[in-house]
Design a protein around this motif. Sequence first.
Motif, mmCIF file in Angstrom:
data_model
loop_
_atom_site.group_PDB
_atom_site.id
_atom_site.type_symbol
_atom_site.label_atom_id
_atom_site.label_comp_id
_atom_site.label_asym_id
_atom_site.label_seq_id
_atom_site.Cartn_x
_atom_site.Cartn_y
_atom_site.Cartn_z
ATOM 1 N N HIS A 147 77.799 97.760 141.646
ATOM 2 C CA HIS A 147 76.475 97.431 141.112
ATOM 3 C C HIS A 147 75.575 96.896 142.213
ATOM 4 O O HIS A 147 74.402 97.291 142.331
ATOM 5 C CB HIS A 147 76.601 96.411 139.985
ATOM 6 N N GLU A 151 72.121 98.248 143.650
ATOM 7 C CA GLU A 151 70.985 97.329 143.512
ATOM 8 C C GLU A 151 70.290 97.129 144.850
ATOM 9 O O GLU A 151 69.048 97.174 144.940
ATOM 10 C CB GLU A 151 71.492 95.998 142.965
ATOM 11 N N GLY A 155 66.463 98.462 145.786
ATOM 12 C CA GLY A 155 65.491 97.385 145.769
ATOM 13 C C GLY A 155 64.810 97.185 147.107
ATOM 14 O O GLY A 155 65.186 97.795 148.116
ATOM 15 N N HIS A 191 67.708 94.765 137.200
ATOM 16 C CA HIS A 191 69.014 94.523 137.804
ATOM 17 C C HIS A 191 69.753 93.351 137.171
ATOM 18 O O HIS A 191 70.959 93.432 136.927
ATOM 19 C CB HIS A 191 68.858 94.297 139.308
#
Length: 229
Positions: A147, A151, A155, A191
């Motif tokens: 994850h 992320e 981002g 997120h």
Amino acid sequence: MATTRLDRKTVARTALDLLNQTGLEGLTLRAIAKELDVKAPALYWHFKDKQALLDEMATEMMRRMSAEFLAAPDADWRTALTTSMRGMREHLLRYRDGAKVFSGTRYTDLSYAAPMEAHLRTLTSAGFTPGAAARAWSTVYSFTIGHVIEEQASGPAPDTGEGGYDLAARAERLADYPLAAAAGEEIFRAHDRGFEAGLAAVVAGIGATLAARRAQPGAARGQEGAARG
């Protein structure tokens, strides 16, 4: 030139400090040597290549996580897994490309062993077999690392705020696929919410598939009666 004695931990800590400026691709032994005010060849006494450096950096991250939150899990296995993975995500997000640095590396000492043992003991005390406990820990750990990799890839950079997906352009490209287009906000922006939802699903799945199955008293009596009948 600096006269401070170099060791592996000093180099790894300096490299972690540089990550937010350079990212993983820009992190070189030459850049680290410049930060330490030494010549690059001095670092090769400690690390034969960049992978060896990454191994030490990941180990230093584990040392910090163990000292901060991993070493003393809650007695409830669900709370223990949830709390530890929240802490791991928060820690990895402190560093640009932190999850990439952490994943796929080999620890250089046993700093991971005590927290791992503590979490596995919590799980086995709750009725998990040793194998199921190991699988539970590996599953929730892998979810968290994966994850955070996604992320951080989607981002903005932590030091500049630049980068990240252009969701408007993405939606335009996916105009013929409305569900896929709408999913962008959930996948690439939400997120915190996404991590919590995914973590809850993983922990619930562990409870449903890996935890020891205990027969209900009523069901056991019914089975006994059916056997006598």
